[in-house]
Design a protein around this motif. Structure first.
Motif, short mmCIF file in Angstrom:
data_model
loop_
_atom_site.label_atom_id
_atom_site.label_comp_id
_atom_site.label_asym_id
_atom_site.label_seq_id
_atom_site.Cartn_x
_atom_site.Cartn_y
_atom_site.Cartn_z
N ARG A 32 59.51 -81.98 -25.56
CA ARG A 32 59.02 -82.99 -24.60
C ARG A 32 59.28 -82.56 -23.16
NH1 ARG A 32 58.25 -88.32 -26.01
NH2 ARG A 32 58.13 -88.67 -28.25
N TRP B 177 61.26 -88.71 -16.25
CA TRP B 177 60.72 -88.17 -17.50
C TRP B 177 59.83 -89.20 -18.19
CZ3 TRP B 177 61.31 -83.24 -17.16
CH2 TRP B 177 62.42 -82.74 -16.47
N VAL C 180 65.59 -88.84 -23.98
CA VAL C 180 66.14 -87.49 -23.90
C VAL C 180 67.38 -87.53 -23.01
CG1 VAL C 180 65.70 -85.11 -23.16
CG2 VAL C 180 63.85 -86.46 -24.20
N HIS D 93 68.26 -85.39 -28.19
CA HIS D 93 67.64 -86.69 -28.42
C HIS D 93 68.70 -87.76 -28.17
CE1 HIS D 93 65.18 -89.82 -30.08
NE2 HIS D 93 66.13 -90.15 -30.94
N ASP E 243 52.45 -87.74 -26.01
CA ASP E 243 53.73 -88.30 -25.53
C ASP E 243 53.51 -89.36 -24.45
OD1 ASP E 243 55.04 -86.48 -27.16
OD2 ASP E 243 55.62 -85.12 -25.53
N THR E 244 52.41 -89.24 -23.70
CA THR E 244 52.19 -90.15 -22.56
C THR E 244 51.05 -91.13 -22.82
OG1 THR E 244 50.78 -88.43 -21.60
CG2 THR E 244 53.07 -88.49 -20.84
N SER F 120 67.22 -91.40 -19.75
CA SER F 120 67.21 -89.95 -19.55
C SER F 120 67.44 -89.50 -18.11
CB SER F 120 65.89 -89.37 -20.03
OG SER F 120 64.87 -89.87 -19.21
N SER G 133 59.14 -90.09 -22.03
CA SER G 133 60.15 -89.43 -22.86
C SER G 133 61.55 -89.91 -22.47
CB SER G 133 60.03 -87.90 -22.77
OG SER G 133 58.91 -87.47 -23.50
N ALA H 240 63.21 -83.09 -28.42
CA ALA H 240 63.57 -83.41 -27.03
C ALA H 240 63.22 -82.22 -26.13
CB ALA H 240 65.06 -83.74 -26.93
#
Ligand code: PNW
Length: 471
Positions: free
Chosen positions: A248, A330, A336, A310, A273-274, A316, A333, A245
């Motif tokens: 990220r 975010w 998170v 996490h 991640d994206t 998030s 992600s 987390a």
């Protein structure tokens, strides 16, 4: 008067730059004067429901008319440097084409006023007030905005280059992209994950093209910088999930900017991640080289640390200290969660933890050896009280500033090349989505009468600067 010696934790190098900072939309007012046209913050603040209490920057601190009085205050306090931003739409109303003389004249008067008072001007070209016409053409998610920014940089360098030697391209591109196009709590209030990443890249590119433009137009010796708001991010526990987390968030707030800026490219883990949002094909060949040009210094804005874990349930955006929105900034992600680092909070509900500042300064000392660092913003929102004798007291701000200057001193003691510090802010002002409800100034502003009164924190800061002055 004889001065007692500076406490060792607040003893700074004799050439340390002591400053204070503001931003155009937050203080100037005069939103329709001299041919200025709306920026995205004018549009946003005039859209019902976007800013607390419906506050706008139409008048703000009326600094556009009261600048001389404000500069007198800076001088009286003995503050050596003043960081301000120029309003793009005051200078180039449509974001394109010829400059408005009235806008250039205002910033020439302001910089002359600083120099006459012996105060070093530090100019930021972009502190979030994009001309509305450029947003109408797509805004920062479009490449053209970066190209227009470079032209605006040339105009400003030609107008002020003979009197300003410290230049900053952008303030906190993370806020412009993630809060402006992701959570939507800042102008232009869009909530589109792809737009966030495109905006971040085009802001980076604007820095690169803007730096080239500045270097071409400024006299030799002028310094070019950028100001980031890096996250001092820490995992909640030692678990591998929490470490991931933290990785990220480090990618999405820090390395998305420092990757191309300091190391020549976007990090692979950020792209992974994206990957469901984009293949990053908006990054054209050569862009990363344009962004990765020598910098003369790096500006760091610091307010609070970020503790993350996490969160299998997702969601998030909650409690990350970046405002309330159903949309998380975010992107990619969502799993998170954010936690408070300390019990003690400012009125923004931001934890008070100076160790995050030391940590960040040491990080950049390691990551970019030899690059001069400036703390271009640090401060806190607190309410104040007024004594019978009229003195505005803000003891919690004094203790916040004391703690954080101690943290800067610590970083210097450990070798970090920190060259200056700017208190955010000189004046209570338009605090973005919070309007006038949060006061960050070391100088109190009565928003009815617009009267300025230095708070006890301003006197404390003035005293600290005086004691650090070489005898
Ligand atoms: C910075 N967040 O903004 C800005 O540079 C200033 O204009 C502003 O007044 C100051 O900090 C205090 O907020 C931020 O949500 C706004 O994390 C929001 C965040 C961070 C910085």
């Amino acid at each position: 008067t004889s001065l007692s010696p500076v406490a060792p934790d607040l003893e700074f190098p004799s050439d340390f730059l002591w400053g204070t900072a503001t931003a155009s939309y937050q203080i100037e007012g005069a939103a329709r004067e001299g041919g200025r046209t709306p920026s995205i913050w004018d549009t946003f603040s005039h859209t019902p429901g976007k800013v607390q209490a419906g506050d706008t920057g139409d008048v703000a601190c009326d600094h556009y008319h009261r600048w001389a009085e404000d500069l007198d205050l800076v001088k009286e306090l003995g503050i050596g440097a003043y960081r301000f931003s120029t309003s793009w739409s005051r200078v180039q109303p449509t974001g394109r084409g010829p400059a408005l003389q009235s806008g250039l004249d205002f910033y020439r008067r302001l910089t002359d006023g600083l120099l006459e008072r012996g105060i070093t001007p530090v100019v930021t070209l972009y502190h979030w007030d994009l001309p509305q016409e450029l947003e109408d053409a797509g805004g920062w998610p479009e490449r053209e905005t970066a190209e227009r920014f470079a032209e605006y940089a040339t105009i400003m360098a030609e107008a002020l280059g003979d009197r300003v030697s410290m230049w900053t391209t952008l303030n906190e591109p993370w806020c412009s992209s993630f809060l402006g196009y992701g959570s939507g709590v800042h102008a232009p209030g869009r909530t589109e994950p792809l737009a966030v990443l495109r905006a971040a890249h085009h802001l980076n590119l604007a820095h690169g093209l803007g730096t080239q433009a500045l270097r071409a137009a400024l006299p030799a010796g002028a310094k070019v910088s950028i100001t980031l708001n890096p996250a001092a991010v820490r995992p909640l526990t030692g678990s591998p999930e929490d470490a991931d987390a933290a990785r990220r968030i480090d990618a999405l707030q820090n390395r998305i900017f420092t990757g191309p800026l300091l190391h020549g490219g976007y990090p692979e883990d950020l792209k992974a991640d994206t990957a469901e949002i984009t293949d990053w094909s908006f990054v054209l060949p050569g862009d990363e080289e344009i962004i990765n040009q020598p910098l003369d210094s790096l500006g760091i804005n610091y307010y609070n640390p970020a503790i993350v874990s996490h969160a299998p349930a997702g969601g998030s955006a909650k409690d990350d200290g970046h405002g309330d929105s159903a949309h998380s900034p975010w992107v990619g992600s969502g799993h998170v969660a954010f936690h408070q680092a300390t019990e003690e909070r400012t009125e923004m509900n931001w934890s008070i933890d100076p160790t995050g500042l030391t940590e960040l300064l040491l990080r950049f000392h390691r990551e970019a050896p030899g690059l001069p660092l400036y703390v271009t913003e640090n401060g806190a929102a607190f309410a104040d009280t007024v004594d019978e004798d009229g003195q505005v007291r803000d003891p919690r701000r004094v203790s916040y500033l004391h703690g954080h200057l101690g943290a800067v001193r610590d970083a210097i003691g450990q070798g970090a090349p920190v060259r200056g510090y700017f208190v955010w802010s000189l004046l209570d002002n338009f605090e973005w989505a919070y309007g006038y409800s949060k006061r960050f100034g070391v100088v109190h502003v009565d928003f009815e009468t617009l009267r300025r009164t230095p708070k006890s924190s301003a006197l404390w800061y003035a005293d600290l600067i005086r004691r650090n002055r070489p005898m």
